[in-house]
Motif scaffolding. Structure first.
Motif, short mmCIF file in Angstrom:
data_model
loop_
_atom_site.label_atom_id
_atom_site.label_comp_id
_atom_site.label_asym_id
_atom_site.label_seq_id
_atom_site.Cartn_x
_atom_site.Cartn_y
_atom_site.Cartn_z
N VAL A 190 -10.49 1.10 0.47
CA VAL A 190 -9.08 1.01 0.06
C VAL A 190 -8.70 -0.44 -0.20
O VAL A 190 -8.01 -0.75 -1.18
CB VAL A 190 -8.15 1.64 1.13
CG1 VAL A 190 -6.68 1.39 0.81
CG2 VAL A 190 -8.41 3.14 1.24
N TYR A 191 -9.14 -1.35 0.66
CA TYR A 191 -8.89 -2.78 0.43
C TYR A 191 -9.44 -3.20 -0.94
O TYR A 191 -8.78 -3.90 -1.70
CB TYR A 191 -9.57 -3.64 1.50
CG TYR A 191 -8.80 -3.87 2.77
CD1 TYR A 191 -7.41 -3.93 2.81
CD2 TYR A 191 -9.49 -4.10 3.96
CE1 TYR A 191 -6.74 -4.17 3.99
CE2 TYR A 191 -8.82 -4.36 5.15
CZ TYR A 191 -7.45 -4.39 5.16
OH TYR A 191 -6.78 -4.65 6.33
N GLU A 216 -0.18 7.17 1.33
CA GLU A 216 -1.47 7.87 1.39
C GLU A 216 -2.63 6.89 1.52
O GLU A 216 -3.67 7.23 2.11
CB GLU A 216 -1.61 8.77 0.16
CG GLU A 216 -2.53 9.94 0.33
CD GLU A 216 -2.29 10.78 1.58
OE1 GLU A 216 -3.32 11.14 2.21
OE2 GLU A 216 -1.14 11.09 1.95
N GLU A 217 -2.46 5.68 1.01
CA GLU A 217 -3.52 4.66 1.14
C GLU A 217 -3.71 4.22 2.58
O GLU A 217 -4.74 3.64 2.92
CB GLU A 217 -3.20 3.45 0.27
CG GLU A 217 -3.31 3.71 -1.22
CD GLU A 217 -2.88 2.51 -2.04
OE1 GLU A 217 -3.68 2.10 -2.91
OE2 GLU A 217 -1.76 2.00 -1.83
N THR A 218 -2.73 4.47 3.45
CA THR A 218 -2.85 4.07 4.85
C THR A 218 -3.70 5.04 5.66
O THR A 218 -4.15 4.70 6.75
CB THR A 218 -1.46 3.94 5.52
OG1 THR A 218 -0.86 5.23 5.65
CG2 THR A 218 -0.54 3.01 4.75
N SER A 263 -11.68 2.39 4.94
CA SER A 263 -10.62 1.37 4.91
C SER A 263 -11.03 0.22 4.01
O SER A 263 -10.21 -0.29 3.23
CB SER A 263 -10.34 0.85 6.32
OG SER A 263 -9.96 1.90 7.18
N GLU A 308 -6.56 -3.54 -8.10
CA GLU A 308 -5.24 -3.22 -8.66
C GLU A 308 -4.37 -4.47 -8.75
O GLU A 308 -3.71 -4.70 -9.77
CB GLU A 308 -4.57 -2.17 -7.76
CG GLU A 308 -3.19 -1.75 -8.16
CD GLU A 308 -2.58 -0.80 -7.13
OE1 GLU A 308 -1.40 -1.00 -6.78
OE2 GLU A 308 -3.28 0.13 -6.67
N PHE A 358 0.84 -1.19 0.00
CA PHE A 358 0.00 0.00 0.00
C PHE A 358 0.88 1.24 0.00
O PHE A 358 1.91 1.28 0.67
CB PHE A 358 -0.90 0.04 1.24
CG PHE A 358 -2.05 -0.92 1.20
CD1 PHE A 358 -3.35 -0.46 1.05
CD2 PHE A 358 -1.85 -2.29 1.32
CE1 PHE A 358 -4.42 -1.34 1.02
CE2 PHE A 358 -2.92 -3.17 1.29
CZ PHE A 358 -4.20 -2.70 1.14
N ARG A 363 -10.08 -1.37 -3.62
CA ARG A 363 -9.28 -0.78 -4.71
C ARG A 363 -7.96 -1.52 -4.87
O ARG A 363 -7.51 -1.78 -5.98
CB ARG A 363 -9.03 0.70 -4.45
CG ARG A 363 -10.19 1.60 -4.80
CD ARG A 363 -9.81 3.06 -4.85
NE ARG A 363 -9.16 3.58 -3.67
CZ ARG A 363 -9.80 4.10 -2.61
NH1 ARG A 363 -11.12 4.19 -2.60
NH2 ARG A 363 -9.12 4.56 -1.58
N LYS A 364 -7.33 -1.86 -3.75
CA LYS A 364 -6.03 -2.55 -3.81
C LYS A 364 -6.21 -3.94 -4.42
O LYS A 364 -5.38 -4.37 -5.23
CB LYS A 364 -5.41 -2.64 -2.42
CG LYS A 364 -4.03 -3.30 -2.38
CD LYS A 364 -3.02 -2.64 -3.30
CE LYS A 364 -2.48 -1.37 -2.74
NZ LYS A 364 -1.41 -0.78 -3.57
#
Length: 142
Positions: free
Chosen positions: A85-86, A60-62, A82, A92, A57, A88-89
């Motif tokens: 973000v998971y 900024e993603e944190t 959160s 990716e 990550f 999106r990751k």
């Protein structure tokens, strides 16, 4: 605890902690002498950041995970931001895995073609009157 102790316990450097502070991910309090002070909650924030960074990550993603912890949640990944973000990751990573599969298939095809060419050259060299093997790099016989 002071910045040096926090850095040692978190397995990082004081420079990194100052950087995180400048980015708004870590908040230092000041003691009567103006020294930065931290508590166990700050150590948890750093552990969360480090875990996510180890997973690939970006810093900024944190931020949503840190904000979730600061909001009093027991874990940094129990807030909607959160989870987003998971998601999106993972998307990716799935895209990267797809790209890597394509690259792997291309490399495997090139290897198979090269091995067939080497086998063909070796077969020609073994045939009576066949060509002398030549090193492709140096241009001299083997």
């Amino acid at each position: 605890m002071r910045i040096g102790e926090l850095a040692a316990r978190a397995g990082t450097t004081t420079r990194t902690l100052r950087y995180y502070e400048a980015r708004g991910l870590l908040s230092a309090r000041r003691d009567a002498h103006g020294h930065r002070t931290y508590d166990e909650g700050d150590l948890r924030l750093l552990e969360q950041i480090r875990t996510l960074r180890d997973f690939g990550f970006g810093l900024e993603e944190t931020r949503p995970f840190v904000e979730c912890l600061r909001a009093g949640h027991p874990e940094g990944d129990t807030c909607p931001a959160s989870l987003a973000v998971y998601r999106r990751k993972l998307a990716e990573l799935d895209a990267l895995i797809g790209e890597l599969r394509g690259v792997r298939a291309s490399v495997a095809a090139h290897l198979a073609r090269a091995e067939r060419a080497v086998d063909a050259l070796a077969a020609e060299a073994l045939a009576p009157g066949g060509p002398e093997p030549v090193c492709q790099l140096g241009g001299q016989g083997l």
